[in-house]
Design an enzyme around this catalytic site. Sequence first.
Site, short mmCIF file in Angstrom:
data_model
loop_
_atom_site.label_atom_id
_atom_site.label_comp_id
_atom_site.label_asym_id
_atom_site.label_seq_id
_atom_site.Cartn_x
_atom_site.Cartn_y
_atom_site.Cartn_z
N SER A 145 0.85 -1.20 0.00
CA SER A 145 0.00 0.00 0.00
C SER A 145 0.88 1.24 0.00
O SER A 145 2.02 1.19 0.48
CB SER A 145 -0.88 0.01 1.26
OG SER A 145 -1.49 1.26 1.44
N TYR A 158 -1.14 -0.46 10.40
CA TYR A 158 -1.39 -0.81 9.00
C TYR A 158 -0.22 -0.33 8.13
O TYR A 158 0.31 -1.08 7.31
CB TYR A 158 -2.71 -0.19 8.52
CG TYR A 158 -3.00 -0.50 7.08
CD1 TYR A 158 -3.33 -1.80 6.69
CD2 TYR A 158 -2.91 0.47 6.09
CE1 TYR A 158 -3.58 -2.11 5.36
CE2 TYR A 158 -3.16 0.18 4.75
CZ TYR A 158 -3.50 -1.11 4.39
OH TYR A 158 -3.73 -1.41 3.07
#
Length: 254
Positions: A145, A158
């Site tokens: 990501s 995350y």
Amino acid sequence: MELDKTTAVVTGGGTGIGRAVALALARAGAAGIAVNYASSRADAEETVAELRSLGCDAFAVRADVADAARVRSMAERVLSAFGEVHLLINNAGTTRRVPHADLDGLTDEIWHEVMDVNVLGALHCAQSFAPSLRETGGAVVNISSISGYRAGGSSIVYGVSKAAMLQLTRNLAVALAPEVRVNAVAPGTVATRWQTGLHGEAGFEAMARKERERVPLDRTSGPEHVAQAVIGLLGMDMVTGEALIVDGGKHVTY
Ligand SMILES: NC(=O)c1ccc[n+]([C@@H]2O[C@H](COP(=O)([O-])OP(=O)(O)OC[C@H]3O[C@@H](n4cnc5c(N)ncnc54)[C@H](OP(=O)(O)O)[C@@H]3O)[C@@H](O)[C@H]2O)c1
């Protein structure tokens, strides 16, 4: 690498980006695809039906990627069905929304939950499929990501997990060379249930509209755009340990 007649495992392959990758692989000629899921069985079965309608031999296989024993069982089932595996797409991922400034809200439980799925899960799959990937001269693509590069996103853990995935990509690229190439795709915001789950439909639409003002290509990515990058990397025979950002150019502006 030619994708025609290959067999693949796509973790979290029943929904969103994983589903788009599985469909793109089938359209590129993959002969067999195992669609992994943890809880979204109906979505996985729906994706399997779509893959079969494209002439691809597909089945759904349940395994929590954080659980090494279940991943080993999944690998046994996939290998007994296909005989060999050429492609591993580590797409399964999870997050918990914790404001970055809320350090106490980032509990050990949340930390381990996210790291175990996003990082250890990808490692478990690489470990279990490595022998077959080596034999077939296959390839791995990890879905990281933009949060692995930037201090934003749903939570600190995350971002840390997605940064770890980038480093895991580089280390696995060396560990599995010369037979297996390992690359990553790092998407920016992608319109999937992931985003509507975090922000709600209206919240995501408002966020995406505002974000597009800073995206040179002036569009919000769909899962098919991430799939294009995966297919592209799979075809690049001298590229390994690399990550490709798919965000419409947002990261080149500030
Ligand atoms: N959408 C975005 O904006 C965006 C941006 C950058 C990166 N990503 C990454 O893209 C990947 C796919 O996300 P998405 O947007 O397509 O959302 P999604 O549809 O919610 O996909 C997440 C997938 O991961 C699976 N999964 C979660 N925990 C799992 C576990 N323990 N074991 C096996 N599978 C598990 C889910 O299946 P179950 O429901 O069965 O658990 C689901 O299929 C994720 O790794 C995410 O971090 C997304």
